[in-house]
Enzyme design. Structure first.
Site, mmCIF file in Angstrom:
data_model
loop_
_atom_site.group_PDB
_atom_site.id
_atom_site.type_symbol
_atom_site.label_atom_id
_atom_site.label_comp_id
_atom_site.label_asym_id
_atom_site.label_seq_id
_atom_site.Cartn_x
_atom_site.Cartn_y
_atom_site.Cartn_z
ATOM 1 N N ASP A 45 0.450 -0.973 0.169
ATOM 2 C CA ASP A 45 0.032 0.075 -0.035
ATOM 3 C C ASP A 45 0.744 1.491 -0.116
ATOM 4 O O ASP A 45 1.982 1.782 1.133
ATOM 5 C CB ASP A 45 -0.979 -0.016 1.387
ATOM 6 C CG ASP A 45 -1.387 1.682 1.110
ATOM 7 O OD1 ASP A 45 -2.614 1.450 0.165
ATOM 8 O OD2 ASP A 45 -1.525 2.195 1.585
ATOM 9 N N TYR A 50 3.228 10.283 -0.494
ATOM 10 C CA TYR A 50 4.485 9.791 -0.046
ATOM 11 C C TYR A 50 5.261 9.739 0.047
ATOM 12 O O TYR A 50 6.302 9.734 0.378
ATOM 13 C CB TYR A 50 4.533 8.125 0.581
ATOM 14 C CG TYR A 50 2.774 7.477 1.087
ATOM 15 C CD1 TYR A 50 1.517 8.433 2.261
ATOM 16 C CD2 TYR A 50 2.548 6.017 1.834
ATOM 17 C CE1 TYR A 50 0.626 8.083 2.220
ATOM 18 C CE2 TYR A 50 0.933 5.279 1.872
ATOM 19 C CZ TYR A 50 -0.103 6.779 2.134
ATOM 20 O OH TYR A 50 -0.899 6.505 3.012
ATOM 21 N N LYS A 75 -2.393 5.592 -4.342
ATOM 22 C CA LYS A 75 -3.887 6.486 -4.673
ATOM 23 C C LYS A 75 -3.478 8.380 -5.513
ATOM 24 O O LYS A 75 -2.225 8.551 -5.330
ATOM 25 C CB LYS A 75 -3.973 6.918 -2.736
ATOM 26 C CG LYS A 75 -3.629 6.003 -2.265
ATOM 27 C CD LYS A 75 -4.076 6.192 -0.879
ATOM 28 C CE LYS A 75 -3.782 4.805 0.390
ATOM 29 N NZ LYS A 75 -2.352 4.763 0.612
ATOM 30 N N HIS A 106 -7.262 9.366 -2.060
ATOM 31 C CA HIS A 106 -7.021 9.874 -1.208
ATOM 32 C C HIS A 106 -7.569 10.168 -0.436
ATOM 33 O O HIS A 106 -8.318 9.254 1.059
ATOM 34 C CB HIS A 106 -5.987 9.774 -1.040
ATOM 35 C CG HIS A 106 -4.421 9.930 -0.182
ATOM 36 N ND1 HIS A 106 -3.388 9.765 -0.757
ATOM 37 C CD2 HIS A 106 -5.079 9.041 1.369
ATOM 38 C CE1 HIS A 106 -2.709 9.326 1.032
ATOM 39 N NE2 HIS A 106 -3.555 9.305 1.601
HETATM 40 N N1 LIG Z 1 -5.327 6.424 3.445
HETATM 41 C C1 LIG Z 1 -4.853 7.127 4.115
HETATM 42 O O1 LIG Z 1 -5.388 8.078 4.072
HETATM 43 C C2 LIG Z 1 -3.430 6.205 4.925
HETATM 44 C C3 LIG Z 1 -2.980 7.509 5.939
HETATM 45 C C4 LIG Z 1 -2.145 6.538 7.083
HETATM 46 C C5 LIG Z 1 -2.229 5.426 7.015
HETATM 47 N N2 LIG Z 1 -2.092 4.787 5.273
HETATM 48 C C6 LIG Z 1 -1.649 3.048 5.289
HETATM 49 O O2 LIG Z 1 -1.622 2.891 6.223
HETATM 50 C C7 LIG Z 1 -0.420 2.426 6.846
HETATM 51 C C8 LIG Z 1 -0.517 1.491 8.236
HETATM 52 O O3 LIG Z 1 -0.590 3.113 8.885
HETATM 53 P P1 LIG Z 1 0.232 3.690 10.497
HETATM 54 O O4 LIG Z 1 1.419 4.113 9.395
HETATM 55 O O5 LIG Z 1 -0.715 5.001 10.536
HETATM 56 O O6 LIG Z 1 -0.129 2.920 11.760
HETATM 57 P P2 LIG Z 1 -0.104 1.321 11.757
HETATM 58 O O7 LIG Z 1 0.542 0.241 11.028
HETATM 59 O O8 LIG Z 1 -1.242 0.989 13.266
HETATM 60 O O9 LIG Z 1 1.519 1.568 12.837
HETATM 61 C C9 LIG Z 1 2.753 2.047 12.832
HETATM 62 C C10 LIG Z 1 3.421 1.471 13.906
HETATM 63 O O10 LIG Z 1 3.337 1.028 14.921
HETATM 64 C C11 LIG Z 1 4.381 0.568 15.177
HETATM 65 N N3 LIG Z 1 4.105 -1.360 14.350
HETATM 66 C C12 LIG Z 1 4.105 -1.501 13.869
HETATM 67 N N4 LIG Z 1 3.841 -3.031 14.210
HETATM 68 C C13 LIG Z 1 3.952 -3.104 15.136
HETATM 69 C C14 LIG Z 1 3.967 -4.438 16.163
HETATM 70 N N5 LIG Z 1 4.340 -5.409 15.633
HETATM 71 N N6 LIG Z 1 4.773 -4.792 17.335
HETATM 72 C C15 LIG Z 1 5.098 -2.980 17.684
HETATM 73 N N7 LIG Z 1 4.881 -1.984 17.230
HETATM 74 C C16 LIG Z 1 4.246 -1.965 16.015
HETATM 75 C C17 LIG Z 1 5.066 0.618 14.330
HETATM 76 O O11 LIG Z 1 6.851 1.212 14.449
HETATM 77 P P3 LIG Z 1 7.869 0.455 14.068
HETATM 78 O O12 LIG Z 1 8.189 0.716 12.442
HETATM 79 O O13 LIG Z 1 9.446 1.435 14.663
HETATM 80 O O14 LIG Z 1 8.190 -1.106 13.929
HETATM 81 C C18 LIG Z 1 4.833 2.065 13.369
HETATM 82 O O15 LIG Z 1 5.331 3.272 14.208
HETATM 83 C C19 LIG Z 1 0.812 3.406 6.038
HETATM 84 O O16 LIG Z 1 1.923 2.941 5.986
HETATM 85 C C20 LIG Z 1 -0.494 3.784 4.802
HETATM 86 O O17 LIG Z 1 0.079 2.633 4.106
HETATM 87 C C21 LIG Z 1 -3.218 4.752 4.914
#
Ligand SMILES: NC(=O)c1ccc[n+]([C@@H]2O[C@H](COP(=O)([O-])OP(=O)(O)OC[C@H]3O[C@@H](n4cnc5c(N)ncnc54)[C@H](OP(=O)(O)O)[C@@H]3O)[C@@H](O)[C@H]2O)c1
Length: 323
Positions: A45, A50, A75, A106
């Site tokens: 994704d 980004y 997106k 997006h």
């Molecule tokens: N469509 C949109 O508007 C939108 C908005 C936000 C995000 N997104 C997409 O969603 C994806 C994920 O969202 P997100 O990055 O906001 O949140 P997330 O995946 O819920 O959380 C990421 C954070 O949690 C930590 N983490 C991940 N897995 C872990 C585990 N198993 N144990 C402990 N810590 C963990 C990561 O740190 P470390 O890297 O240090 O492990 C990072 O700081 C994004 O990368 C993007 O592709 C889309």
């Protein structure tokens, strides 16, 4: 594990998220995607804003994984609602592929870039100048969706969908739609479970993808999450992601850590009782909230230039905003 989209295409239930955070070097994204592909992720994704599609593309090419085995989502930037076809071509060129599996709008709000060429290209509305169009101004949601529909005929995308759409903005889109979006990608985890949006999307044949699906690891220490994790001998994030997959949504966690990449693709089967506990964690006092900050009360009741009412987001107990 995969989910069948409304066009018959299969989307792997888990993907790797490529939003690395502001100011993080794109090389980190390259290393993460390369490792993810090596250990078996097949769903990626990313998004044009980004700023790392080239690095995702490089990791894909170097992985040796056949293109047809991958599910790539990217997106349409808010600044590109008036140039959908050109924006897609730019993403294809950066990723180095000739089709995208899932192309998402997006955000529902369109942004036009600064008034003179010296203002530079519009990148992302909260980072650079630009005027957010109001819902009635063209390109409206309907205008942009019509241009997205045309992409399907060109073969450059296999599915189209949206992101950050609510029941309200989806209803507006569906009024004139020829094609029902395959996916709506929104913030979703046990603190923001989106129960009502999930039911709405199911009724319309739209799959929900959860972004921030581990809640950025901000509530893995919740006593209920810990109790369930201990009972299964897994971590809190694995419980939270398993809940997401088991309720028929896809999850796209981001982690740059190799061990956690493996952890995030290993799920457990939760009992009906455990699912119910997780379904209701947001009902605990002060727990129902968004973690991403787009729905924060600090934003003064609007997000990227639209009021919460225009976005179809509602106030919940405690004054916190949710979809
Ligand atoms: N469509 C949109 O508007 C939108 C908005 C936000 C995000 N997104 C997409 O969603 C994806 C994920 O969202 P997100 O990055 O906001 O949140 P997330 O995946 O819920 O959380 C990421 C954070 O949690 C930590 N983490 C991940 N897995 C872990 C585990 N198993 N144990 C402990 N810590 C963990 C990561 O740190 P470390 O890297 O240090 O492990 C990072 O700081 C994004 O990368 C993007 O592709 C889309």
């Amino acid at each position: 594990m995969a989910l069948k989209l409304n066009n018959g295409l299969l989307m792997p239930s888990v993907g790797v998220g490529c939003w690395m955070g502001l100011g993080v070097a794109s090389a980190d994204c390259y290393a993460m995607v390369k490792e993810a592909l090596k250990i078996g992720y097949r769903h990626i994704d990313t998004a044009s804003n980004y700023g790392n599609e080239e690095f995702v593309g490089l990791a894909i090419r170097e992985s040796g994984v056949p293109r047809e085995d991958l599910f790539i989502t990217t997106k349409l930037d808010q600044c590109d609602h008036g140039r959908v076809s050109d924006a897609l071509n730019e993403s294809l060129a950066k990723l180095g592929v000739n089709y995208i599996d899932l192309y998402l709008i997006h955000w529902p709000q369109a942004v036009i870039s600064g008034s003179s060429p010296s203002d530079g290209p519009c990148r992302f509305s909260y980072l650079s100048p630009g005027r957010v169009l109001q819902p009635s101004e063209s390109p409206t949601i309907g205008d942009t969706w019509r241009d997205m529909e045309k992409l399907l005929d060109s073969g450059r995308v296999r599915s189209i969908g949206v992101s950050n759409f609510s029941e309200k903005t989806l209803t507006i889109l569906l009024e004139d739609a020829r094609i029902v979006p395959a996916v709506n990608q929104v913030e979703m985890h046990p603190l923001l479970p989106q129960h009502s949006l999930l039911a709405f999307c199911r009724a319309h044949g739209i799959i929900l993808t959860a972004y921030s699906p581990v809640g950025k690891n901000k509530f893995s220490s919740d006593p209920d999450v810990v109790r369930i994790a201990d009972a299964h001998g897994v971590t809190g994030p694995q419980v939270i992601l398993s809940w997401g997959v088991q309720r028929g949504t896809s999850v796209i966690p981001k982690t740059s850590n190799h061990e956690r990449l493996r952890e995030n693709m290993t799920f457990i089967y939760l009992s009906v009782e455990e699912m119910l506990v997780l379904d209701r964690i947001h009902e605990k006092p002060g727990m129902h909230r968004s973690i991403c900050g787009f729905h924060s009360s600090d934003l003064g009741g609007s997000c990227f230039g639209w009021t919460y009412e225009q976005l179809g987001w509602s106030m919940v107990e405690g004054g916190v905003m949710a979809h």
